[in-house]
Structures are given as C-alpha cells and as structure tokens.
Design an enzyme around this catalytic site. Structure first.
Site, mmCIF file in Angstrom:
data_model
loop_
_atom_site.group_PDB
_atom_site.id
_atom_site.type_symbol
_atom_site.label_atom_id
_atom_site.label_comp_id
_atom_site.label_asym_id
_atom_site.label_seq_id
_atom_site.Cartn_x
_atom_site.Cartn_y
_atom_site.Cartn_z
ATOM 1 N N LYS A 38 -5.901 6.708 -13.385
ATOM 2 C CA LYS A 38 -6.646 6.127 -14.498
ATOM 3 C C LYS A 38 -7.419 7.196 -15.253
ATOM 4 O O LYS A 38 -7.371 7.258 -16.489
ATOM 5 C CB LYS A 38 -7.608 5.065 -13.937
ATOM 6 C CG LYS A 38 -8.015 4.020 -14.918
ATOM 7 C CD LYS A 38 -8.881 2.952 -14.233
ATOM 8 C CE LYS A 38 -8.056 2.011 -13.387
ATOM 9 N NZ LYS A 38 -8.889 1.188 -12.480
ATOM 10 N N ARG A 108 -15.135 2.064 -12.291
ATOM 11 C CA ARG A 108 -13.767 1.689 -11.936
ATOM 12 C C ARG A 108 -13.168 2.695 -10.981
ATOM 13 O O ARG A 108 -13.372 3.885 -11.109
ATOM 14 C CB ARG A 108 -12.902 1.663 -13.216
ATOM 15 C CG ARG A 108 -13.646 1.188 -14.437
ATOM 16 C CD ARG A 108 -12.927 1.510 -15.726
ATOM 17 N NE ARG A 108 -11.620 0.892 -15.804
ATOM 18 C CZ ARG A 108 -10.760 1.130 -16.782
ATOM 19 N NH1 ARG A 108 -11.068 1.996 -17.740
ATOM 20 N NH2 ARG A 108 -9.590 0.530 -16.801
ATOM 21 N N GLY A 117 -5.076 -4.062 -8.050
ATOM 22 C CA GLY A 117 -5.776 -5.119 -7.342
ATOM 23 C C GLY A 117 -6.394 -4.688 -6.033
ATOM 24 O O GLY A 117 -6.983 -5.497 -5.330
ATOM 25 N N MET A 119 -8.594 -2.053 -5.523
ATOM 26 C CA MET A 119 -9.966 -1.575 -5.626
ATOM 27 C C MET A 119 -10.713 -2.470 -6.602
ATOM 28 O O MET A 119 -10.124 -3.174 -7.392
ATOM 29 C CB MET A 119 -9.962 -0.156 -6.177
ATOM 30 C CG MET A 119 -9.192 0.775 -5.313
ATOM 31 S SD MET A 119 -10.036 1.019 -3.756
ATOM 32 C CE MET A 119 -9.126 2.409 -3.199
ATOM 33 N N ARG A 360 -0.631 3.798 -18.049
ATOM 34 C CA ARG A 360 0.097 4.430 -16.939
ATOM 35 C C ARG A 360 1.570 4.117 -17.127
ATOM 36 O O ARG A 360 1.926 3.200 -17.868
ATOM 37 C CB ARG A 360 -0.399 3.893 -15.598
ATOM 38 C CG ARG A 360 -0.219 2.397 -15.486
ATOM 39 C CD ARG A 360 -0.850 1.840 -14.222
ATOM 40 N NE ARG A 360 -0.872 0.403 -14.269
ATOM 41 C CZ ARG A 360 -1.742 -0.364 -13.640
ATOM 42 N NH1 ARG A 360 -2.694 0.177 -12.914
ATOM 43 N NH2 ARG A 360 -1.677 -1.665 -13.716
ATOM 44 N N HIS A 478 -0.780 -11.274 -10.513
ATOM 45 C CA HIS A 478 -0.540 -10.488 -9.306
ATOM 46 C C HIS A 478 0.901 -10.620 -8.834
ATOM 47 O O HIS A 478 1.539 -9.635 -8.449
ATOM 48 C CB HIS A 478 -1.513 -10.949 -8.217
ATOM 49 C CG HIS A 478 -1.394 -10.191 -6.945
ATOM 50 N ND1 HIS A 478 -0.732 -10.703 -5.850
ATOM 51 C CD2 HIS A 478 -1.799 -8.951 -6.591
ATOM 52 C CE1 HIS A 478 -0.766 -9.801 -4.874
ATOM 53 N NE2 HIS A 478 -1.403 -8.737 -5.291
ATOM 54 N N GLU A 783 23.682 17.196 17.688
ATOM 55 C CA GLU A 783 22.814 16.035 17.911
ATOM 56 C C GLU A 783 21.975 16.153 19.163
ATOM 57 O O GLU A 783 21.302 15.196 19.555
ATOM 58 C CB GLU A 783 23.640 14.742 17.926
ATOM 59 C CG GLU A 783 24.807 14.758 18.875
ATOM 60 C CD GLU A 783 25.658 13.489 18.799
ATOM 61 O OE1 GLU A 783 25.146 12.448 18.355
ATOM 62 O OE2 GLU A 783 26.841 13.550 19.188
ATOM 63 N N SER A 802 28.418 18.476 11.848
ATOM 64 C CA SER A 802 27.872 17.293 11.206
ATOM 65 C C SER A 802 26.635 16.928 12.003
ATOM 66 O O SER A 802 26.703 16.776 13.227
ATOM 67 C CB SER A 802 28.888 16.159 11.224
ATOM 68 O OG SER A 802 28.293 15.008 10.678
ATOM 69 N N CYS A 869 25.592 12.827 9.219
ATOM 70 C CA CYS A 869 26.187 11.501 9.312
ATOM 71 C C CYS A 869 25.258 10.500 9.986
ATOM 72 O O CYS A 869 25.661 9.404 10.312
ATOM 73 C CB CYS A 869 27.521 11.577 10.049
ATOM 74 S SG CYS A 869 27.348 12.142 11.742
ATOM 75 N N TYR A 889 27.302 18.043 2.301
ATOM 76 C CA TYR A 889 27.426 16.625 1.968
ATOM 77 C C TYR A 889 26.535 15.770 2.852
ATOM 78 O O TYR A 889 26.072 16.209 3.906
ATOM 79 C CB TYR A 889 28.886 16.161 2.097
ATOM 80 C CG TYR A 889 29.394 16.099 3.526
ATOM 81 C CD1 TYR A 889 29.193 14.956 4.301
ATOM 82 C CD2 TYR A 889 30.074 17.164 4.089
ATOM 83 C CE1 TYR A 889 29.646 14.903 5.613
ATOM 84 C CE2 TYR A 889 30.531 17.123 5.394
ATOM 85 C CZ TYR A 889 30.306 15.990 6.159
ATOM 86 O OH TYR A 889 30.742 15.930 7.448
HETATM 87 P P1 ADP Z 1 -7.676 -2.363 -12.271
HETATM 88 O O1 ADP Z 1 -7.412 -1.028 -11.705
HETATM 89 O O2 ADP Z 1 -7.739 -3.441 -11.255
HETATM 90 O O3 ADP Z 1 -6.802 -2.674 -13.433
HETATM 91 P P2 ADP Z 1 -9.701 -1.566 -14.116
HETATM 92 O O4 ADP Z 1 -10.645 -0.512 -13.698
HETATM 93 O O5 ADP Z 1 -8.605 -1.178 -15.007
HETATM 94 O O6 ADP Z 1 -9.155 -2.298 -12.824
HETATM 95 O O7 ADP Z 1 -10.552 -2.705 -14.793
HETATM 96 C C1 ADP Z 1 -10.038 -3.972 -15.052
HETATM 97 C C2 ADP Z 1 -10.345 -4.394 -16.447
HETATM 98 O O8 ADP Z 1 -11.722 -4.322 -16.711
HETATM 99 C C3 ADP Z 1 -9.728 -3.518 -17.501
HETATM 100 O O9 ADP Z 1 -8.420 -3.863 -17.770
HETATM 101 C C4 ADP Z 1 -10.587 -3.827 -18.698
HETATM 102 O O10 ADP Z 1 -10.129 -4.973 -19.353
HETATM 103 C C5 ADP Z 1 -11.930 -4.079 -18.077
HETATM 104 N N1 ADP Z 1 -12.727 -2.889 -18.289
HETATM 105 C C6 ADP Z 1 -12.835 -1.809 -17.519
HETATM 106 N N2 ADP Z 1 -13.645 -0.896 -18.081
HETATM 107 C C7 ADP Z 1 -14.055 -1.415 -19.241
HETATM 108 C C8 ADP Z 1 -14.884 -0.961 -20.288
HETATM 109 N N3 ADP Z 1 -15.457 0.223 -20.256
HETATM 110 N N4 ADP Z 1 -15.069 -1.779 -21.332
HETATM 111 C C9 ADP Z 1 -14.486 -2.979 -21.381
HETATM 112 N N5 ADP Z 1 -13.697 -3.470 -20.442
HETATM 113 C C10 ADP Z 1 -13.472 -2.694 -19.364
HETATM 114 MG MG MG Z 2 25.355 10.403 18.646
HETATM 115 MG MG MG Z 3 -6.624 -1.659 -14.942
#
Ligand code: ADP
Ligand code: MG
Ligand code: MG
Length: 913
Positions: A38, A108, A117, A119, A360, A478, A783, A802, A869, A889
């Site tokens: 990030k 974050r 999801g 952290m 990303r 999710h 082997e 092999s 193999c 191979y």
């Molecule tokens: P995750 O890794 O779970 O996607 P993020 O750190 O990206 O978590 O945060 C989730 C959401 O929180 C982001 O998609 C964004 O919408 C919101 N967010 C994070 N930082 C900011 C910020 N500085 N201003 C506004 N929204 C934010």
């Molecule tokens: Mg054998």
């Molecule tokens: Mg995010």
C-alpha cells in the site's frame, strides 16, 4: 539494503518514516518490501501526479524491530512521525488536534503482499469532544462531523481497545448499540445515513460508555495517544489469528512484517456529492476490458467492503457525478499505462473531487490472467515474455478444470442467479457454516459453502469448499476477493436465496434446501442449479485430448495454445511426463510432453492374471522355476512396451525397472493365501512362510529397487528383453524408438554396473536375433544420498541421471512420506519447514544433494542427460530450482504438463532477467 537492516535493527538511526503527498514521495512503487504494497503504491501514485491525500509510511523494519524488542519502537520513530505529521499539516493547511481546523488521519496496515481483510484500518483519527465541534463548524455540516466521530470511536474501540463480539453475543456490540438507538427513536431499522446529528452525538456517548465498561478505561482524548495506540494495533494485528492463517496458506514469512500508513482523511460521507468505491481497470473475473467496480454514495470506504449497504456498479456514477466519472476513467487509463498491468484501486469522492487511496496489481482468476495477457500484448502494453510471466503457473490448472456439461446444464433447473465472481463449475453438499463445511470436507464430502456473505473468519471453510455461494455482496465483497485469489468457483450476491442460519436451510424458488442437500454453481455464468449437475472436460482438455472441433474454436482454447507456444519459445528445459500406459502417454503428448520421463513398470506385473505368474516367480525355489514363471510375463510386458513406443512416435521413454518390495505382490490374508495355494497346487503354509520371510520392518528401505534385480537377475533380464524386443518390433514398423533404461535406487556404482552388464548383454542378444540395431541408453535414478554424493563414480557408467526426488526427500530427510502426516502439519506451524518438502523441494537440504550430483555427474561425463521425475517435477517453485541447477528436463504427470511447461518457461525468462 543489508546496511539499512543493520542500522535499523540497532534502532538508533535509520529512516523509519517515508513521506508522500503534494506530487512528491520519498519512496516509490519498487519499495514494497520496505513500505508494504500500500505504501509503495501510494508513493508511486503521488509521483505520477494522481490525486493522493498526503501522508507517511512507517516501514516494515519497524514492525520487525517491534517484535524483536518486546513490542517497543526505535527511539527515533517518534520525532520522525512528528515531522511526518508536520508535513501533512503543511500540505493540507489543517492541524492535528486543532479545535478550529482539525487534521484527521487514517491509520492503515500494509504488508508486502496485500493481505485483504486481514489487518484493520482506523479512520477519522484525531477526533475528540473539542475537535469534533471544530470540524462541524468549519464544514458547516454537523451530521458529517458526528458521523466521523461515531465511526472513529467504533473502529478504534473495536480494533485498538478490543471491544468485540463475545462468545455469547450474536452481533458486534457497537452495532447492537446502533440498533437499539434506531428502534428507540424510530421504531425501525433506518439507514445509517438517515441518522440525525443528535442521534450520532448520542451514539458517541453510548459508544464511549460501552468502551469504558468493556475495556475498563476511558476513550483516549489526546490525538497523539490515539495515533500511537492505532500504530501499535496495526503492528499487533500482524500476529493475529487471521493473519497467521492467511500467511500460512500463501507461504508469507512472518519476518516480512507490515508497514503502517498514516494518511490525511478525505471524506466520502459529506453528502450526496461524495462517496467511496473500489474498482478494477478490467474485469478480474473473466478478463474483459471494461471498467469494473462499485461505489456507495455518502459513505466512507469501510462501508463498501463491509456490506452494510449494497453498492452500485461504477457505471452508475456516469449519470450521478459525471465529472467524477470522467476523472476516474482518466485515472483508469493512467494507471494501466503506467503500471502496465491491471490495477485494483480504491477511491473516495469528496464533494465531487476524486482522491486515490490505494492501487495494486489486481488479483485475478486464471481465466482473467490469460485474457489480460493476450489482450495486453495485442495492445502493445507488454511483450510476449511478460505475458508468459503474467499467468501464474500454480493457477493454470483452473483452466483445465471441468465445466458443466452444456446439455446437462440446459436440462438443470436454474434456481437463482448472481455475480459470476469465480469461473468454473462446482457441485457440492451445502453447508451454511465454515466449521461444519470443514468437518464435512474432512469426511470427504464435496462441499459448497453457502453464506449470506463471507468474512475472514470463514476462510477455513472457504478453503475446504469446492465452491462458494453468497446471497449478498458485490465485486469487492470478501467472497469475490477470495474467489479471485484462490481460484475458487464462486457466485456471489444471489439475492433470491433466503438463508436461515438458525434452521440451516436455504429457501429459493419455492423450494427448501437443507444442509447436506446438493446444489451446483456455475461461476462463469453466475447461475445456481438445484441438485448435482454433471460436468464435462474444459474446452482446453476437450480440444487437445479429445480433438473436439468446437472447443478448438473457443477463445479460451486459442489463448491457451498461444501461451503454450510462447512457453516453448522461452523455455530451456523440456517437459516430459510420468506415464505408464499408451493412453496416458497420448494425453501427455497432447498437452505438449516431449517424452516419458518415468515409466513405472509395476503395473505390468499386476494386471489381470499376470499377478499369478508374478507370484509363482516369487514363490519359486529354483532359478529355473523363476525363469519359467518370468517367461509367462515376457509377452505381456513386450506388448505393453510396444504400445507405449507406438504412442510416443519417436519420442524418448525412460523406463524404470521393477522397484517396489516383493511382498506387495503377495496375498496377505489367510483366505487369499489359501486360494492361491489351491491355484498353484502347493501347500498354503508354504505361501504363508514366504510372506513371513519377505516381511520387512522398513519396506521403504528394504529389499527393493536395484536390490531386486541384483538378487534376481532373471527379473531384470526379462524386463530388458521385453523392452528390446518391443523396440525391435516397433522399429520394424518404421517408428523410431528411443528407450532409456533406468535402474532404480542406486547408491553404489557396482550396483549399476551389475545391471548394466546384463542390459547390454540382452541388448546384443536381441539385436543379433532380430538382425537390427537399437538405439538405447542406460542410466540411473538418483534417489538415495549416497548415489548423489558418489555421482562422479556412478556417472562413469550412467548415461543419464533422473532425480527421484520423492525418495531422495524421504531418504535425505529420513522422513517417510506416508508417515509424516502425523507431525508435518505441526512442523509447518512452527515454521521448521516452510513448505511441505514432498510437494516443494527442500532447496537447502535435498536441493543441495541434487546440485552435488549435477556437478559431480557433469565433471565425469560432460554430456550426461539430467532430469527429474519426482512429484516435484510438476511444482512451479521446484521447477524454478531445477532451472537454476541446469537440469535438461522435468517430468510431470500428464495433467500437470501444461503447468510444468509454463513454470519452466517462466523460470527461463526470470533467470535471464
Ligand atoms: P484494506 O487494506 O482492508 O483495504 P485500507 O487501509 O485500504 O484497508 O482502508 C480501507 C478503506 O478505508 C479504503 O479503501 C478507503 O476507502 C478508506 N480509507 C483509508 N484511508 C483513508 C483516508 N485517508 N481517507 C479516506 N478514506 C480512507
Ligand atoms: Mg523411488
Ligand atoms: Mg484497501
């Protein structure tokens, strides 16, 4: 890099904080290990002029320091963070903790590889009873200010102060407070956006009381204390259960650590001209080039993912906020042009202005990866080698997985439709809870996990299931995320499903399905079927193996063929197959195998009534009697080999002589022994006695491999004769034949020599008898460690090696594969082994044995042919290693051949980069 680690490990100096904002950044997109995905993405977006709210990243090294130093920070972190805040203040013109114009930030997490999801993020940090008033006055929008405040107390209370759902509770405690207030004041569930400033004010009050009661302390009022608490929570979350499970699944080492991003807030919740969303530059499920994503008006980002409200497709923005939509389209183009790959990004619109919060490389299904790579080459965005690299080898088998049989699907009853989030076909017995799904899968049931929506707690159940079906949630839910990442078949947001967790039923279309009932989902079309729908081979298999003409016309088939063509252009190693029958051989060749790397001859002793002759041979008392029994086997084996040679059409075949312990061929129960005795006209006691005699404590290390052929040379003689006679016959038919006879389990040169002499003798006999000249080689399997260590000696006799890495791993580790199940999982948990050594080669240990044998073998015989193999021949990670040590191979089972071709090509490309 090494220097940096050293200084920061001492904690006395070093740069811990990297700034970004105002069109500049200390870091860049290449710094994922240090800044996390990030942080690196935010820095890079700043550099290319995209609108990113300013902030700073605390490095992953601080996380490592934190765990190495009893959860404390390097002393210089604090001043660097203060400087970071000052820089944000300068750019935004707001001040952290100021009562007139307060700066709020988000905190974050961000690991090197995204761990969605896993952290927790905290938004609107910096609010307290004073700053909230400042924010209200400054914006003239008290509803907004108090909405931010109640969100902040809720998130912070949950993530940092641990106010979470208890065992005995059904709902999150904060949500319960909201629910209660709504019903007190409105007597119904109204939308969060309808809550008045006064409602929100009251919520903050009640939230704080809840915190006090549950956490035993007051909610922190000082913004700086809030910030340090949040930073600690992010680092702390690196070791939470969910994160650990996830890392194990994806082999992410715990040493990597997470970074922390502190970033100025932008607000998606100021009103109708604001909102938050997530989007992909192309469709990550099927690969189509379209703007794909969703957003929520008047919401902060966590609402989009949390599923509190149902988001709208991003295309709707076009009419609602056309300027913002245009800007997003421009950003979409910019991102792809710059990153040259499909991006998954998060944005917030504040009063019509778009801000970028994350980007990303988008996770994608194998199908999407294939289409992206083909399209991007056509668009001249990437070259063909990059296209090869863009297709994850370990996902390729998704493309070969069965699809629903078109006719069966037509007949089947569609009971609901949803979003096609993970392509493919899956049928299973439904379970509505992750634990029960796991239990059922352990009972070997085929499982379909059905949920209203999924959350990270369901991960184990999702892994265990064939497919995932949800009633709620869109592209960023999710379930959709996991489907993309794990290649699970998934239909999400099938809103017609009425799921009752309590009764464990799914009602839809006037029918009720109970747990254990069968449903089928088509993740390519987004359809849900009642019952179990029959499957058919994927278009690729149908086209290649069955020669189906219609299948060959599909885009999927053509793209796959193109990819394989590029693989052949790039690869250095070739790919053979492990096949024992003509049919397996033909399949493997259809997938592009260029020979047999391992033909096991065991089954040639087992099938039909051959086993009787085999048993006779084992039970015989004299050489003559043994030879007589073997003579009965000869014609069968000769036919088998001839069939394989014909199928190979001139490609080489490595044929392994008899390998397993003899007792595997004998009957073990008294009844079976009696039967055999009657058949053979000998006393049952004699059979019993022979079985006893052949019993071994450690069959894996016992009388097997070349030890058999040395004690009973007649067996090897018969096998050699069968190979050479078959070769002569097929050669006479005008087909080139290239047998490579392989002697198993050699640890001493003399073992090989004894067998070698015999093979050559039989070869000359057959050549003389048949008046023909045969082209053949004799080599050995490496082997056992002694074989690897004395490879220079063995290579004097062996024309090829092999590597039998299954046994080499067993003997190298002193660990039986079949008995390791009782302790290996624990070893993985403790990270004694990072990966299952029977699936992915243990490079440092067993790999070293391979390297030694390669070096020594080549020192003796420069042109010695080297292959592998073992099971590892189909494993991408191991294949990379085999490329590195320079094998000629790899050999994989027929259906793994495409994976091996792709992995071998990728290994060759990356070794040159
Ligand atoms: P995750 O890794 O779970 O996607 P993020 O750190 O990206 O978590 O945060 C989730 C959401 O929180 C982001 O998609 C964004 O919408 C919101 N967010 C994070 N930082 C900011 C910020 N500085 N201003 C506004 N929204 C934010
Ligand atoms: Mg054998
Ligand atoms: Mg995010």
């Amino acid at each position: 890099m090494a220097k940096k680690t050293k200084t920061s490990a001492s904690g006395k100096s070093g740069k811990h904080v990297y700034l970004f904002g105002g069109g500049k950044a200390d870091g860049n997109g290449g710094m994922k290990p240090l800044l996390g995905g990030k942080g690196a993405g935010l820095a890079e977006m700043c550099r290319i002029g995209l609108p990113v709210p300013p902030g700073f990243t605390i490095t992953t090294e601080v996380c490592t320091y934190y765990y190495d130093h009893k959860r404390t920070y390097p002393p210089s972190l604090k001043p660097q963070m203060q400087a970071g805040l000052a820089s944000i203040e300068r750019i935004t013109g707001k001040k952290f903790g100021d009562v007139k114009n307060p700066l709020l930030v988000s905190v974050r997490s961000g690991a090197r590889d995204s761990m969605p999801g896993m952290m927790d993020t905290i938004l609107n940090l910096g609010l307290n009873d004073q700053t909230v008033e400042g924010l209200a006055t400054k914006t003239g929008n008290p509803r907004f200010a108090w909405d931010c405040y109640r969100r902040f107390v809720q998130m912070y209370g949950d993530v940092v102060l641990g106010v979470q759902k208890r065992e005995d509770e059904d709902h999150e405690p904060f949500e319960t407070v909201i629910h209660t207030l709504k019903h007190e004041r409105y007597h119904q569930d109204i939308e969060d956006t309808k809550l008045s400033p006064d409602d929100l004010k009251e919520l903050v009050k009640r939230f704080k009381a809840l915190v006090k009661q549950r956490a035993g302390k007051d909610f922190p009022a000082s913004p700086w204390d809030q910030l340090m608490g949040a930073v600690g929570a992010v680092f702390g979350s690196w070791m939470n259960d969910r994160a650990i499970v996830y890392r194990r699944k994806y082999n992410i080492p715990s040493e990597w650590g997470t970074a922390v991003n502190v970033q100025a807030m932008v607000y998606g919740n100021t009103g109708d001209r604001s909102g938050s969303g997530v989007a992909f530059t192309r469709n990550p499920a099927n690969g189509v080039k379209e703007f794909y994503g969703e957003f929520l008006i008047n919401a902060q980002g966590e609402d989009v993912v949390a599923g509190v409200r149902t988001p709208e497709p991003v295309a709707q923005l076009k009419s609602h906020l056309p300027k913002a939509y245009q800007e997003l389209e421009r950003i979409r183009q910019t991102l792809e042009k710059h990153f040259k790959d499909v991006q998954d990004f998060e944005f917030t619109i504040e009063d019509g202005t778009v801000y970028m919060l994350q980007t990303r490389n988008g996770k994608r299904t194998a199908m999407a990866a294939l289409k992206f790579s083909m399209d991007m080459v056509k668009e001249k965005l990437i070259d063909w080698k990059t296209a090869v690299m863009r297709n994850p080898a370990d996902q390729l088998d998704q493309l070969l997985a069965p699809v629903f049989d078109a006719n069966e699907a037509k007949k089947a009853q569609v009971i609901a439709t949803g979003l096609p989030a993970g392509p493919g076909a899956a049928s299973g017995q439904i379970y509505l809870n992750a634990n029960r799904a796991v239990d059922a899968a352990n009972r070997k049931e085929q499982v379909l996990l059905v949920r209203v929506e999924t959350s990270p707690e369901d991960l184990r159940g999702m892994i265990a299931a064939e497919g995932i079906l949800t009633a709620r949630g869109g592209v960023s839910s999710h379930a959709a995320l996991v489907a993309r990442q794990m290649g699970k078949v998934c239909v999400c947001g099938a809103s017609a499903l009425d799921i009752d967790y309590h009764a464990r039923t799914v009602k839809v279309d006037g029918k009720t399905f109970k747990e254990g009932d069968w449903l089928s989902i088509d993740g390519t079309a987004g359809k849900v079927f009642a019952g179990r729908v029959a499957t058919a081979p994927s278009e690729i298999v149908a086209g290649l193996v069955d020669g189906n003409a219609a299948a060959k016309q599909t885009e999927k088939f053509k793209s796959f063929q193109q990819l394989m063509k590029w693989c052949d252009q790039a690869t250095r190693m070739s790919v053979r197959t492990n096949a024992d029958t003509p049919e397996q051989t033909e399949n493997a060749m259809a997938f592009g195998a260029v020979g047999i790397g391992l033909c096991r001859t065991e089954h040639m002793f087992f099938e039909g009534n051959r086993i009787d002759a085999m048993r006779e041979m084992i039970l015989a008392d004299t050489v003559e009697a043994r030879k007589a029994a073997l003579a009965k086997l000869l014609p069968y084996q000769r036919d088998d080999f001839a069939g394989i040679f014909r199928a190979l059409k001139g490609l080489p075949a490595t044929i392994r002589f008899l390998d397993p312990p003899l007792h595997e061929f004998l009957p073990h129960t008294p009844e079976q022994q009696k039967d055999l005795a009657k058949k053979m006209g000998i006393p049952a006691e004699k059979i019993h006695a022979r079985v006893e005699q052949l019993h071994e404590f450690n069959p894996m290390l016992g009388f097997r491999g070349c030890r058999l052929g040395i004690d009973f040379p007649e067996i090897s003689e018969m096998q050699a004769r069968a190979v050479f006679e078959a070769a002569a016959i097929v050669q006479a038919e005008g087909v080139k034949v290239r047998p490579e006879i392989m002697i198993p389990l050699v640890g001493f040169k003399k073992e090989l020599d004894l067998q070698l002499e015999l093979v050559h003798r039989v070869a000359s006999e057959v050549q003389a008898e048949r008046k023909t000249k045969l082209n053949y080689m004799v080599g050995t399997m490496i082997e056992v460690p002694r074989g690897a260590l004395t490879a220079d000696e063995i290579a004097q006799s062996a024309e090829f090696f092999s590597f039998g890495t299954n046994d080499l791993t067993q003997t190298g580790l002193g660990m039986s594969r079949d008995d390791s199940g009782s302790f290996l999982p624990h070893y993985a948990e403790l990270e004694i082994v990072k990966k299952n050594p029977f699936a992915t080669i243990d490079r440092t240990g067993v790999g070293q044995l391979v390297e030694i044998a390669v070096t020594k073998g080549r020192a003796t015989r420069k042109d010695i042919k080297l292959g592998i193999c073992g099971e590892h021949g189909g494993d991408p990670d191991s294949i990379q290693f085999f490329e590195k040590v320079g094998l000629d191979y790899v050999s994989a089972s027929p259906y793994r051949v495409p994976v091996a071709r792709l992995a071998a090509a990728q290994a060759a490309i990356s070794s040159k980069r």
